[in-house]
Design an enzyme around this catalytic site. Structure first.
Site, short mmCIF file in Angstrom:
data_model
loop_
_atom_site.label_atom_id
_atom_site.label_comp_id
_atom_site.label_asym_id
_atom_site.label_seq_id
_atom_site.Cartn_x
_atom_site.Cartn_y
_atom_site.Cartn_z
CG ASP A 149 -0.29 -0.33 2.51
OD1 ASP A 149 0.96 -0.35 2.56
OD2 ASP A 149 -0.99 -0.56 3.50
CD GLU A 179 -8.95 1.62 7.35
OE1 GLU A 179 -8.87 0.69 8.18
OE2 GLU A 179 -8.52 2.77 7.58
CG ASN A 228 -9.12 -0.64 11.79
OD1 ASN A 228 -8.18 -1.31 11.35
ND2 ASN A 228 -9.61 0.39 11.15
CG HIS A 232 -6.09 -1.53 8.65
ND1 HIS A 232 -6.27 -0.25 9.12
CD2 HIS A 232 -4.76 -1.72 8.62
CE1 HIS A 232 -5.09 0.29 9.36
NE2 HIS A 232 -4.15 -0.58 9.07
#
Ligand code: GLP
Length: 240
Positions: free
Chosen positions: A67, A143, A136, A138
């Site tokens: 990414d 996401e 979270n 990811h």
């Protein structure tokens, strides 16, 4: 999924580097999928040490990173391009043309993301994908959501991620609100996956990952259906 729990970050990093080095030795012209974030820094440091000691050779290795923030310039010291150069590529004998990182300056993300996936395919697919994990849940920048993307794409970052990653920026306003990320399909096509997690703040995500549900609100849980995943974490991430 195979879970290996280490005493601490240092042990996790050395073990991770050994697994990656083993992959490089067994397939010197293989494809590595690489990750950024603070978690893999120690593993990269150890890989550089192994390289300096003549134990591994990157001359035929190709890499694809997961990414990149969007938009961001490659010379911004918070770009993932800059991170990879500083923490690994500048210190080993990898060929520049064998390094691939999604560009934070794509003019036409839809087209260029598709080209990124096509390049991975053309090179024969990722042999070993290294992953960190967001608080979270990811992976890459996939996401939490009601549904997840299959292919590499431009995505909005959640407030949680912007907040978590603001520690690296001068202020929260400087954190890009979007990113380019490999999709879950691209990641799941890797032959092997090595996920690293360190610290108490990753415990909740790891607990979900080791639980019995696949939940798009915790994207890493999709890894449960991959046939060859190693979760390498320290005690703090495992026990909370
Ligand atoms: C970022 C990256 C992820 C990384 C995560 C955790 O959001 N896109 O690939 O796994 O942060 O980062 P850290 O290792 O710094 O906790």
């Amino acid at each position: 999924m195979k879970v290996i729990v280490c005493q601490d970050y240092a042990e996790m990093s050395v073990k991770a580097a050994r697994i990656i080095a083993g992959q490089i030795i067994s397939k010197p012209d293989g494809i590595l999928g690489l990750a950024t974030g603070s978690t893999p820094e120690g593993a990269y440091k150890e890989l550089i040490r192994l390289y300096e000691n003549g134990l591994i050779d990157f001359s035929e290795i190709k890499t694809y990173n997961l990414d990149e923030y969007y938009p961001i310039k490659p010379d911004n010291d918070q770009s993932y391009r800059y991170f990879m150069d500083q923490h690994l590529f500048n210190h080993v004998n990898i060929k520049k043309e064998n390094v691939h990182i999604p560009s934070g300056e794509m003019k036409n993300p839809a087209v260029e993301c598709k080209e990124y996936d096509e390049m991975v395919e053309k090179d024969g697919g990722i042999d070993l994908q290294l992953l960190g994990i967001g608080q979270n849940g990811h992976i890459g920048f996939n996401e939490p959501g009601e549904s997840l993307y299959y292919e590499t794409h431009l995505t909005d970052l959640t407030e949680n991620t912007i907040q978590a990653n603001s520690r690296f920026f001068a202020s929260i306003d400087e954190v890009p609100k979007q990113a380019i990320t490999m999709g879950l399909g691209t990641i799941m096509k890797a032959k092997k996956i090595l996920l690293l997690a360190s610290g108490k703040n990753k415990h909740e995500a790891i607990a979900h990952l080791l639980g019995d549900r696949i939940d798009p609100q915790v994207p890493a849980t999709l890894l449960k259906v991959h046939p060859d995943v190693i979760i390498l974490c320290d005690k703090a991430a495992y026990e909370g």
